[in-house]
Design a protein around this motif. Structure first.
Motif, mmCIF file in Angstrom:
data_model
loop_
_atom_site.group_PDB
_atom_site.id
_atom_site.type_symbol
_atom_site.label_atom_id
_atom_site.label_comp_id
_atom_site.label_asym_id
_atom_site.label_seq_id
_atom_site.Cartn_x
_atom_site.Cartn_y
_atom_site.Cartn_z
ATOM 1 N N SER A 109 16.989 -4.362 3.277
ATOM 2 C CA SER A 109 17.136 -3.717 1.972
ATOM 3 C C SER A 109 16.072 -2.646 1.809
ATOM 4 C CB SER A 109 17.068 -4.731 0.827
ATOM 5 O OG SER A 109 15.890 -5.504 0.872
ATOM 6 N N THR A 110 16.334 -1.719 0.890
ATOM 7 C CA THR A 110 15.412 -0.620 0.589
ATOM 8 C C THR A 110 15.330 -0.519 -0.927
ATOM 9 O OG1 THR A 110 17.269 0.940 0.742
ATOM 10 C CG2 THR A 110 15.929 0.641 2.714
ATOM 11 N N VAL A 111 14.172 -0.857 -1.499
ATOM 12 C CA VAL A 111 14.064 -1.015 -2.953
ATOM 13 C C VAL A 111 12.880 -0.214 -3.492
ATOM 14 C CG1 VAL A 111 13.754 -2.682 -4.831
ATOM 15 C CG2 VAL A 111 15.058 -3.333 -2.782
ATOM 16 N N PHE A 112 13.153 0.638 -4.480
ATOM 17 C CA PHE A 112 12.094 1.406 -5.120
ATOM 18 C C PHE A 112 11.256 0.523 -6.038
ATOM 19 C CE2 PHE A 112 14.621 5.274 -4.189
ATOM 20 C CZ PHE A 112 13.603 6.075 -3.693
ATOM 21 N N SER A 113 9.964 0.854 -6.137
ATOM 22 C CA SER A 113 9.099 0.228 -7.130
ATOM 23 C C SER A 113 9.534 0.724 -8.515
ATOM 24 C CB SER A 113 7.640 0.592 -6.872
ATOM 25 O OG SER A 113 7.459 1.995 -6.931
ATOM 26 N N PRO A 114 9.145 0.037 -9.593
ATOM 27 C CA PRO A 114 9.568 0.448 -10.939
ATOM 28 C C PRO A 114 9.211 1.878 -11.294
ATOM 29 C CG PRO A 114 8.675 -1.769 -10.998
ATOM 30 C CD PRO A 114 8.411 -1.244 -9.615
ATOM 31 N N ASP A 115 8.087 2.390 -10.758
ATOM 32 C CA ASP A 115 7.690 3.774 -11.046
ATOM 33 C C ASP A 115 8.234 4.759 -10.022
ATOM 34 O OD1 ASP A 115 6.153 3.245 -8.816
ATOM 35 O OD2 ASP A 115 4.229 3.339 -9.862
ATOM 36 N N PHE A 116 8.997 4.297 -9.060
ATOM 37 C CA PHE A 116 9.627 5.113 -8.024
ATOM 38 C C PHE A 116 8.620 5.839 -7.130
ATOM 39 C CE2 PHE A 116 13.181 4.317 -10.751
ATOM 40 C CZ PHE A 116 14.273 4.300 -9.897
ATOM 41 N N ALA B 201 7.123 -9.171 -8.311
ATOM 42 C CA ALA B 201 8.227 -8.860 -7.415
ATOM 43 C C ALA B 201 8.628 -10.144 -6.701
ATOM 44 C CB ALA B 201 7.824 -7.795 -6.405
ATOM 45 N N TYR B 202 9.895 -10.185 -6.253
ATOM 46 C CA TYR B 202 10.426 -11.406 -5.650
ATOM 47 C C TYR B 202 11.279 -11.052 -4.439
ATOM 48 C CZ TYR B 202 9.028 -13.148 -10.216
ATOM 49 O OH TYR B 202 8.301 -13.458 -11.348
ATOM 50 N N TYR C 233 5.580 -12.552 -5.946
ATOM 51 C CA TYR C 233 4.389 -11.748 -5.716
ATOM 52 C C TYR C 233 3.865 -11.144 -7.023
ATOM 53 C CZ TYR C 233 5.893 -11.671 -0.790
ATOM 54 O OH TYR C 233 6.276 -12.014 0.483
ATOM 55 N N GLN C 234 2.556 -11.013 -7.114
ATOM 56 C CA GLN C 234 1.968 -10.115 -8.090
ATOM 57 C C GLN C 234 2.061 -8.719 -7.507
ATOM 58 O OE1 GLN C 234 -2.045 -11.425 -8.807
ATOM 59 N NE2 GLN C 234 -1.453 -12.764 -10.501
ATOM 60 N N TYR C 235 2.382 -7.738 -8.350
ATOM 61 C CA TYR C 235 2.529 -6.376 -7.842
ATOM 62 C C TYR C 235 1.616 -5.412 -8.589
ATOM 63 C CZ TYR C 235 4.265 -1.728 -6.957
ATOM 64 O OH TYR C 235 4.338 -0.404 -6.614
ATOM 65 N N PHE C 236 0.952 -4.532 -7.820
ATOM 66 C CA PHE C 236 0.159 -3.470 -8.428
ATOM 67 C C PHE C 236 0.020 -2.304 -7.460
ATOM 68 C CE2 PHE C 236 -3.922 -1.321 -9.218
ATOM 69 C CZ PHE C 236 -3.693 -0.889 -10.520
#
Length: 374
Positions: free
Chosen positions: A172-179, A233-234, A246-249
Motif C-alpha cells: 500500500s501507499t498512504v499519505f500522511s494527514p498533512d500530505f 497510525a495503524y 503507532y504514535q505519529y509525529f
C-alpha cells in the motif's frame, strides 16, 4: 409553526438528496477483458440498498481502485496478477449521466500493482507493485489523463518467511494527514517505508531522515491508516493477524501496541487484509480472510491503544478491501471468492455492525470505494 414545517421539509430534502448521490465503485479480478471489470452502484443511504448504475469492460483485473479528491476520476490498478504485466488506468465518472469512461493507461513500473493513492490536489498518483516490490509516481493532467511515470523505486530485500517474504512486496501507499510524507508497508521486508513528498518538484518523492520503520519479523505489514486526529497510525499485518498501533509525529512512527485481529484460540494461517477508522475516530475495523472471513472491531482509546469489541462475519468468502462511507453510517465489504458484497450499518455508539440491504453478486469482487457527490 410555519418555520418548523419549513425546517422539517428542508431537512427531508437534504437527506433525500444525500441518499441519491452516494456512489459505490467496485473493482474485481475479471480475468477476461470481455467481461465486466469495474462496477458502479448507487447507495440508498436510508435503507442501505445498492442499485447498479454502470459497468466497464475491456480492462483486465482492475483489482484496486482509488478516486481523485473531487471524485471526478477513478484510477485503477489494471493487469493485476498478470505475468510480466501491470498497468494503472484512468476513468472519468459523471454522476449526472451515470457514466464511467476510459481515459488512458500507463505501465505500472512493476508486476502486479495492488494499491493506488492520489495527492490532495489530484495532480499526482502513486502506486505500489506487489510482486516486484516497487513504487511508481505519475503526474495527472487536468483532464484526468495519467502521464508517464517520472519516478520508480525498486526494493529487493526480503525477510524470514521463505514462502511469502522471498523479496520485497509493497502492499500500500498512504499519505500522511498533512500530505508531506508517504508510507509504504512492505510485506516482504517487514518494513514500513517512508518518503517525503514535495509536490513543487518534478520528482516529488525524496528520502526521509528515517527511511523505514521495522515491524515484527514475519508479520507482513499490508495496509495502513491514520487516525483523523493525525496523532496515531495503524498497520494491519497479514501474516500474523495483528494490528500495530503507532504514535505519529512528523514522518516518524513509534509502536505503542500490537493486538490480535483474531480470538486467542487461532494460532496460524492468518490472512488479515484491510484496515479503516470510522470518521469520528472512535472505532477501528480490520478484515480477516481465510477461515474466519470477518471484520474485527476495536474501540480506540484516548492514548491511541485499541480494545477489542467484537467480530462480525462478512457473510462471504475471502474478504478483501472494505470501505466506510463519509458519514460513517455504512461499511461495505468485498468477498472475492464467494463473489458477493455485503452492506452493514454501523452503530455510532457501540461500533457494531448490522447487515442491511439485499445481497449483491459481483464475481471475484476485490475492492470498494464510496463517494458522495453533493
Amino acid at each position: 409553526m410555519k418555520n418548523k414545517i419549513l425546517l422539517i421539509l428542508t431537512l427531508f430534502f437534504c437527506i433525500t438528496i444525500y441518499s441519491q448521490n452516494t456512489y459505490v465503485f467496485f473493482g474485481s479480478f475479471n480475468r477476461d477483458k470481455s467481461s465486466e471489470g469495474i462496477f458502479v452502484y448507487q447507495l440508498d443511504t436510508i435503507k442501505g440498498k445498492l442499485s447498479k448504475v454502470t459497468t466497464v469492460k475491456n480492462i483486465l483485473n482492475p483489482s484496486y481502485l482509488t478516486l481523485s479528491p473531487d471524485g471526478k476520476y477513478v484510477f485503477a490498478c489494471t493487469e493485476s496478477k498478470t505475468k510480466n504485466a501491470g498497468s494503472v488506468s484512468s476513468f472519468e465518472f459523471n454522476p449526472e449521466n451515470k457514466t464511467l469512461n476510459f481515459i488512458n493507461s500507463q505501465k505500472s513500473g512493476g508486476e502486479n500493482p495492488v494499491y493506488l493513492t492520489a495527492y490532495k490536489n489530484g495532480k499526482w498518483l502513486i502506486n505500489g507493485n506487489y510482486t516486484e516490490g516497487s513504487t511508481s509516481v505519475y503526474p495527472i493532467s487536468e483532464n484526468g489523463r495519467i502521464q508517464p511515470m517520472i519516478q520508480n523505486f525498486q526494493f529487493t530485500e526480503g525477510s524470514i518467511d521463505p514462502g511469502r517474504q522471498e523479496r520485497s512486496h509493497i502492499h500500500s501507499t498512504v499519505f500522511s494527514p498533512d500530505f508531506q510524507y508517504i508510507f509504504m508497508p512492505d510485506l516482504g521486508a517487514d518494513k514500513i517505508r517512508c518518503y517525503q513528498f514535495n509536490d513543487q518538484k518534478n520528482e516529488p518523492l525524496e528520502s526521509c531522515k528515517i527511511p523505514f520503520t521495522k515491524t515484527t519479523l514475519g508479520s507482513g505489514p499490508r495496509h495502513f491508516t491514520f487516525h483523523p486526529n493525525g496523532k496515531f497510525a495503524y498497520c494491519i499485518e497479514e501474516l500474523t493477524g495483528t494490528v500495530n498501533a503507532y504514535q505519529y509525529f512528523d514522518g516518524t512512527l513509534k509502536s505503542i501496541q500490537r493486538i490480535n485481529t483474531h480470538p486467542e484460540k487461532y494460532k496460524e494461517d492468518f490472512e488479515s487484509s484491510d484496515i479503516h477508522i470510522s470518521p469520528d475516530g472512535k472505532f477501528l475495523y480490520a478484515s480477516n480472510r481465510g477461515f474466519e472471513d470477518n471484520i474485527a472491531i476495536f474501540s480506540i482509546q484516548n492514548d491511541g491503544a485499541l480494545k477489542t469489541i467484537g467480530y462480525q462475519s462478512t457473510l462471504g468468502k475471502h474478504t478483501r478491501v472494505f470501505a466506510i462511507d463519509e458519514s460513517g453510517k455504512f461499511l461495505i465489504t468485498t468477498n472475492a471468492r464467494s463473489g458477493n458484497v455485503t452492506v452493514f450499518k454501523r452503530d455510532f455508539k457501540t461500533g457494531l455492525l448490522k447487515k442491511v440491504g439485499k445481497k449483491v453478486k459481483i464475481k471475484s469482487v476485490s475492492c470498494v470505494q464510496i463517494k458522495n457527490y453533493n
